[in-house]
Design an enzyme around this catalytic site. Structure first.
Site, PDB file in Angstrom:
ATOM      1  N   PRO A 231      -3.141   1.284   1.316  1.00 45.99           N
ATOM      2  CA  PRO A 231      -2.833   1.937   2.348  1.00 45.99           C
ATOM      3  C   PRO A 231      -2.234   1.346   3.353  1.00 45.99           C
ATOM      4  O   PRO A 231      -2.451   0.098   3.927  1.00 45.99           O
ATOM      5  CB  PRO A 231      -4.437   2.328   2.889  1.00 45.99           C
ATOM      6  CG  PRO A 231      -5.500   2.114   1.520  1.00 45.99           C
ATOM      7  CD  PRO A 231      -4.587   1.019   0.965  1.00 45.99           C
ATOM      8  N   HIS A 232      -1.221   2.078   4.014  1.00 45.92           N
ATOM      9  CA  HIS A 232      -0.394   1.716   5.249  1.00 45.92           C
ATOM     10  C   HIS A 232       0.304   2.995   5.834  1.00 45.92           C
ATOM     11  O   HIS A 232       0.053   4.038   5.468  1.00 45.92           O
ATOM     12  CB  HIS A 232       0.499   0.494   4.749  1.00 45.92           C
ATOM     13  CG  HIS A 232       1.670   1.104   3.734  1.00 45.92           C
ATOM     14  ND1 HIS A 232       1.025   1.235   2.294  1.00 45.92           N
ATOM     15  CD2 HIS A 232       2.729   1.425   3.797  1.00 45.92           C
ATOM     16  CE1 HIS A 232       2.303   1.781   1.681  1.00 45.92           C
ATOM     17  NE2 HIS A 232       3.288   1.899   2.453  1.00 45.92           N
ATOM     18  N   ALA A 233       0.760   3.010   6.997  1.00 46.45           N
ATOM     19  CA  ALA A 233       1.155   3.903   7.794  1.00 46.45           C
ATOM     20  C   ALA A 233       2.888   3.800   7.375  1.00 46.45           C
ATOM     21  O   ALA A 233       3.438   3.017   6.830  1.00 46.45           O
ATOM     22  CB  ALA A 233       1.086   3.786   9.098  1.00 46.45           C
TER      23      ALA A 233
END
Length: 148
Positions: A61-63
């Protein structure tokens, strides 16, 4: 080499869905001073755009590139022994037991995501991370992986 501090490793987490995982993790990181509230929404948008599941029971998960929403950079490991489904479709199961949450500015993201993907390409290493009972065990596994 990927380094994750002991304080950035969370064992035995449980989430009902990827949305719940990203919201809860995001709140933990926001309260700890790493990200703004907007970063959480950007992580959710990133997952909706294309799943952050990379295989071998791992999600990264990352933006989307939103450097202004990052207060401090770091990589976190969340162990989810029962797994959480990051599948984009109802019938598509992509269960992750290890979440490497990447809070890095755009200029640092690609290199670190590649290193994490390489680390996680060995399913035995991932299973060892999933089965680890202590943060020290996690650190030993990460160090051994870096020595290869």
């Amino acid at each position: 080499m990927i380094e994750i501090s002991n304080e950035s490793i969370w064992l035995n987490q449980s989430f009902d869905s990827w949305e719940q995982a990203l919201n809860k993790i995001g709140e933990i990181l926001r309260e700890a001073g790493y990200i703004t509230k907007e970063y959480i929404a950007s992580m959710i948008d990133r997952q909706k755009l294309a799943s952050v599941y990379i295989g071998n029971f791992v999600a990264l998960p990352h933006a989307l590139a939103k450097d202004e929403h990052i207060i401090k950079e770091n990589i976190f490991l969340f162990q989810v022994p029962d797994g959480v489904d990051f599948g984009a479709e109802e019938e598509e199961r992509e269960v992750a037991t290890i979440l490497f949450v990447v809070v890095l500015k755009e200029k640092h993201q690609l290199e670190n995501l590649q290193e994490l993907a390489f680390l996680c390409s060995d399913v035995d290493q991932v299973m060892a991370l999933s089965d680890a009972q202590t943060v020290d065990e996690i650190q030993i596994i990460l160090k051994k992986a870096a020595d290869f």
